[in-house]
Write a protein that holds these residues in place. Structure first.
Motif, mmCIF file in Angstrom:
data_model
loop_
_atom_site.group_PDB
_atom_site.id
_atom_site.type_symbol
_atom_site.label_atom_id
_atom_site.label_comp_id
_atom_site.label_asym_id
_atom_site.label_seq_id
_atom_site.Cartn_x
_atom_site.Cartn_y
_atom_site.Cartn_z
ATOM 1 N N MET A 1 0.864 -1.177 0.000
ATOM 2 C CA MET A 1 0.000 0.000 0.000
ATOM 3 C C MET A 1 0.907 1.235 0.000
ATOM 4 S SD MET A 1 -3.285 -0.036 2.476
ATOM 5 C CE MET A 1 -3.306 -1.629 3.224
ATOM 6 N N GLU A 2 1.912 1.202 -0.808
ATOM 7 C CA GLU A 2 2.761 2.383 -1.019
ATOM 8 C C GLU A 2 2.817 2.648 -2.520
ATOM 9 O OE1 GLU A 2 6.956 4.011 0.522
ATOM 10 O OE2 GLU A 2 7.103 2.436 -0.962
ATOM 11 N N PRO A 3 2.299 3.760 -2.979
ATOM 12 C CA PRO A 3 1.721 4.788 -2.135
ATOM 13 C C PRO A 3 0.260 4.523 -1.812
ATOM 14 C CG PRO A 3 1.690 5.502 -4.415
ATOM 15 C CD PRO A 3 2.297 4.134 -4.400
ATOM 16 N N MET A 4 -0.092 4.709 -0.524
ATOM 17 C CA MET A 4 -1.513 4.680 -0.205
ATOM 18 C C MET A 4 -2.119 5.944 -0.814
ATOM 19 S SD MET A 4 -1.354 5.300 3.886
ATOM 20 C CE MET A 4 -0.163 6.386 4.655
ATOM 21 N N LEU A 5 -3.276 5.772 -1.445
ATOM 22 C CA LEU A 5 -3.873 6.897 -2.178
ATOM 23 C C LEU A 5 -5.017 7.519 -1.379
ATOM 24 C CD1 LEU A 5 -3.737 5.371 -5.783
ATOM 25 C CD2 LEU A 5 -2.154 6.995 -4.720
ATOM 26 N N GLY A 6 -4.869 7.512 -0.075
ATOM 27 C CA GLY A 6 -5.851 8.121 0.813
ATOM 28 C C GLY A 6 -5.305 8.082 2.220
ATOM 29 N N GLY A 7 -6.219 8.112 3.185
ATOM 30 C CA GLY A 7 -5.796 8.127 4.582
ATOM 31 C C GLY A 7 -6.270 6.893 5.334
ATOM 32 N N LYS B 1 3.569 6.235 2.532
ATOM 33 C CA LYS B 1 3.057 7.433 1.871
ATOM 34 C C LYS B 1 3.699 7.565 0.482
ATOM 35 C CE LYS B 1 3.071 11.163 4.513
ATOM 36 N NZ LYS B 1 3.615 12.160 5.488
ATOM 37 N N MET B 2 3.165 8.461 -0.328
ATOM 38 C CA MET B 2 3.790 8.719 -1.620
ATOM 39 C C MET B 2 5.156 9.340 -1.372
ATOM 40 S SD MET B 2 2.071 10.628 -4.864
ATOM 41 C CE MET B 2 0.617 9.600 -4.882
ATOM 42 N N HIS B 3 6.155 8.753 -2.016
ATOM 43 C CA HIS B 3 7.547 9.124 -1.771
ATOM 44 C C HIS B 3 7.919 10.357 -2.590
ATOM 45 C CE1 HIS B 3 11.559 8.300 -0.500
ATOM 46 N NE2 HIS B 3 12.013 7.966 -1.688
ATOM 47 N N ARG B 4 8.513 11.358 -1.987
ATOM 48 C CA ARG B 4 9.016 12.567 -2.675
ATOM 49 C C ARG B 4 7.952 13.139 -3.629
ATOM 50 N NH1 ARG B 4 13.248 11.030 -5.939
ATOM 51 N NH2 ARG B 4 14.061 13.130 -5.982
ATOM 52 N N ILE B 5 6.804 13.356 -3.071
ATOM 53 C CA ILE B 5 5.606 13.690 -3.861
ATOM 54 C C ILE B 5 5.801 14.911 -4.782
ATOM 55 C CG2 ILE B 5 4.580 15.034 -1.962
ATOM 56 C CD1 ILE B 5 1.905 13.705 -2.648
ATOM 57 N N SER B 6 6.406 15.986 -4.243
ATOM 58 C CA SER B 6 6.522 17.192 -5.069
ATOM 59 C C SER B 6 7.592 17.045 -6.140
ATOM 60 C CB SER B 6 6.851 18.402 -4.195
ATOM 61 O OG SER B 6 5.877 18.514 -3.201
ATOM 62 N N ALA B 7 8.536 16.141 -5.922
ATOM 63 C CA ALA B 7 9.606 15.943 -6.905
ATOM 64 C C ALA B 7 9.159 15.046 -8.055
ATOM 65 C CB ALA B 7 10.831 15.341 -6.225
ATOM 66 N N MET C 1 3.969 19.122 -10.896
ATOM 67 C CA MET C 1 3.171 20.107 -10.178
ATOM 68 C C MET C 1 2.841 21.334 -11.038
ATOM 69 S SD MET C 1 2.381 18.638 -7.442
ATOM 70 C CE MET C 1 1.793 19.804 -6.238
ATOM 71 N N ASP C 2 3.222 21.325 -12.325
ATOM 72 C CA ASP C 2 2.775 22.394 -13.227
ATOM 73 C C ASP C 2 1.313 22.178 -13.636
ATOM 74 O OD1 ASP C 2 5.216 23.569 -13.129
ATOM 75 O OD2 ASP C 2 5.962 22.618 -14.963
ATOM 76 N N LEU C 3 0.842 20.951 -13.499
ATOM 77 C CA LEU C 3 -0.544 20.657 -13.893
ATOM 78 C C LEU C 3 -1.491 20.969 -12.744
ATOM 79 C CD1 LEU C 3 -0.160 17.216 -15.758
ATOM 80 C CD2 LEU C 3 -0.472 19.486 -16.763
ATOM 81 N N ARG C 4 -2.497 21.743 -13.045
ATOM 82 C CA ARG C 4 -3.465 22.166 -12.022
ATOM 83 C C ARG C 4 -4.151 20.949 -11.380
ATOM 84 N NH1 ARG C 4 -4.667 24.946 -8.081
ATOM 85 N NH2 ARG C 4 -6.821 25.514 -7.763
ATOM 86 N N GLU C 5 -4.512 19.967 -12.226
ATOM 87 C CA GLU C 5 -5.214 18.782 -11.697
ATOM 88 C C GLU C 5 -4.333 18.048 -10.678
ATOM 89 O OE1 GLU C 5 -5.570 17.475 -15.688
ATOM 90 O OE2 GLU C 5 -4.301 15.732 -15.393
ATOM 91 N N ALA D 1 -2.855 18.114 -3.056
ATOM 92 C CA ALA D 1 -3.342 18.797 -1.845
ATOM 93 C C ALA D 1 -4.350 17.911 -1.113
ATOM 94 C CB ALA D 1 -3.973 20.141 -2.224
ATOM 95 N N ALA D 2 -5.232 17.276 -1.886
ATOM 96 C CA ALA D 2 -6.235 16.389 -1.264
ATOM 97 C C ALA D 2 -5.552 15.210 -0.575
ATOM 98 C CB ALA D 2 -7.213 15.891 -2.330
ATOM 99 N N LEU D 3 -4.539 14.666 -1.226
ATOM 100 C CA LEU D 3 -3.835 13.512 -0.655
ATOM 101 C C LEU D 3 -3.095 13.921 0.625
ATOM 102 C CD1 LEU D 3 -3.272 10.534 -1.201
ATOM 103 C CD2 LEU D 3 -1.233 11.208 -2.470
ATOM 104 N N LYS D 4 -2.425 15.062 0.555
ATOM 105 C CA LYS D 4 -1.686 15.515 1.745
ATOM 106 C C LYS D 4 -2.627 15.746 2.922
ATOM 107 C CE LYS D 4 2.561 17.442 -0.165
ATOM 108 N NZ LYS D 4 3.304 18.644 -0.536
ATOM 109 N N SER D 5 -3.824 16.232 2.625
ATOM 110 C CA SER D 5 -4.774 16.499 3.712
ATOM 111 C C SER D 5 -5.230 15.196 4.385
ATOM 112 C CB SER D 5 -5.986 17.283 3.191
ATOM 113 O OG SER D 5 -6.832 16.417 2.467
ATOM 114 N N LYS D 6 -5.102 14.099 3.667
ATOM 115 C CA LYS D 6 -5.488 12.798 4.247
ATOM 116 C C LYS D 6 -4.299 12.074 4.857
ATOM 117 C CE LYS D 6 -9.514 11.897 1.371
ATOM 118 N NZ LYS D 6 -10.455 12.089 2.443
#
Ligand code: SF4
Length: 262
Positions: A175-181, A204-210, A214-218, A224-229
């Motif tokens: 369950m890596e990356p788990m896609l929720g909380g 968790k998702m590894h090195r998510i921003s790298a 992150m240029d794509l709005r979607e 952001a939704a994933l981080k909040s969970k």
């Protein structure tokens, strides 16, 4: 064990195996969080990002010999076993196994691929040398389709897990990356544990921003939704719920959170 003692220096697939074999560049699963694509595009300039879906066999696909290793060999780690390259993967697995190696087969499993693999290694019987590890980070088809657009949906992966389990192979789930909380982890655990003989890895998702574009709005919205969970509070809740489950293993992305508080 105190969480501080649980910190491992290794991360990602290196937490699972010292030796890895890959025979392909590119992967039609096209996951938005694919670290292998990031390496191929940014570090080695081997590919344009949009071209990652093109699966091209490397010279390793022609290997006829592989050394005997003391520890299990992971196959693959930078691509997947897709229907397009299935027979090449079967041939290379035969070579690795012929040297007496144990193999950890890691995949987002296509049912037809797993049906072929389980049949292949029954005669001669290599089942005790093989462990299947299937990535299942959510049960939601919508989330899976977003993050892993070319990969089989969770229902197909669970069907494949059942096939490998019923064929008598060792089975595990990542369950890596788990896609929720918390809810996501609980749902996946409930769906898979009956068919797991070894371990369920949670990370968790590894090195998510790298790794995510992150240029794509979607992507910005979904990250952001994933981080909040996956706040520290949520991770601690998951830990409390599953810490006594002997099947559960924590990936370094979770251990790092635990060390802050435990
Ligand atoms: S299945 Fe693995 S290698 Fe393929 S795109 Fe997804 S993360 Fe990358």
């Amino acid at each position: 064990m105190a969480a501080k003692k649980m910190v491992r220096k290794l991360s990602g697939t290196k937490e699972w195996a010292e030796h890895t074999v890959n025979i392909c560049t590119g992967c039609s699963h096209n996951c938005r969080y694919c670290y292998a694509r990031q390496y191929a595009v940014k570090r080695f300039s081997r590919r344009e990002s949009a071209d990652w879906v093109r699966e091209e066999l490397t010279q390793k696909a022609s290997m006829t010999k592989y050394p005997a290793r003391k520890n299990p060999v992971m196959f693959p780690s930078t691509h997947d076993i897709t229907p397009n390259i299935l027979e090449d993967c079967v041939r290379v697995l035969r070579v690795i196994l012929a040297a007496g190696n144990e193999v950890l087969i890691v995949t987002k499993p296509h049912l037809a691929v797993v049906e072929r693999l389980v049949k292949e290694f029954v005669k001669p019987d290599r089942r005790d040398m093989i462990e299947f590890r299937f990535t299942i980070g959510t049960l939601s088809p919508t989330l899976s389709k977003f993050w892993e657009p070319g990969a089989p949906l969770p229902s197909e992966r669970i069907a494949a897990l059942k096939v490998a389990y019923e064929a008598g192979y060792k089975t595990s789930v990542s369950m890596e990356p788990m896609l929720g909380g918390f809810d996501t982890v609980s749902e996946v655990m409930a769906a898979v544990q009956e068919y797991v003989t070894e371990t369920v890895w949670i990370g968790k998702m590894h090195r998510i921003s790298a790794v995510v574009d992150m240029d794509l709005r979607e992507n910005q919205i979904m990250v952001a939704a994933l981080k909040s969970k996956q706040t520290d509070t949520e991770i601690l809740k998951i830990y409390q719920m599953f810490k006594d489950n002997p099947m559960v293993k924590w990936k370094n992305t979770v251990v790092k959170v635990l060390t802050k508080y435990c």
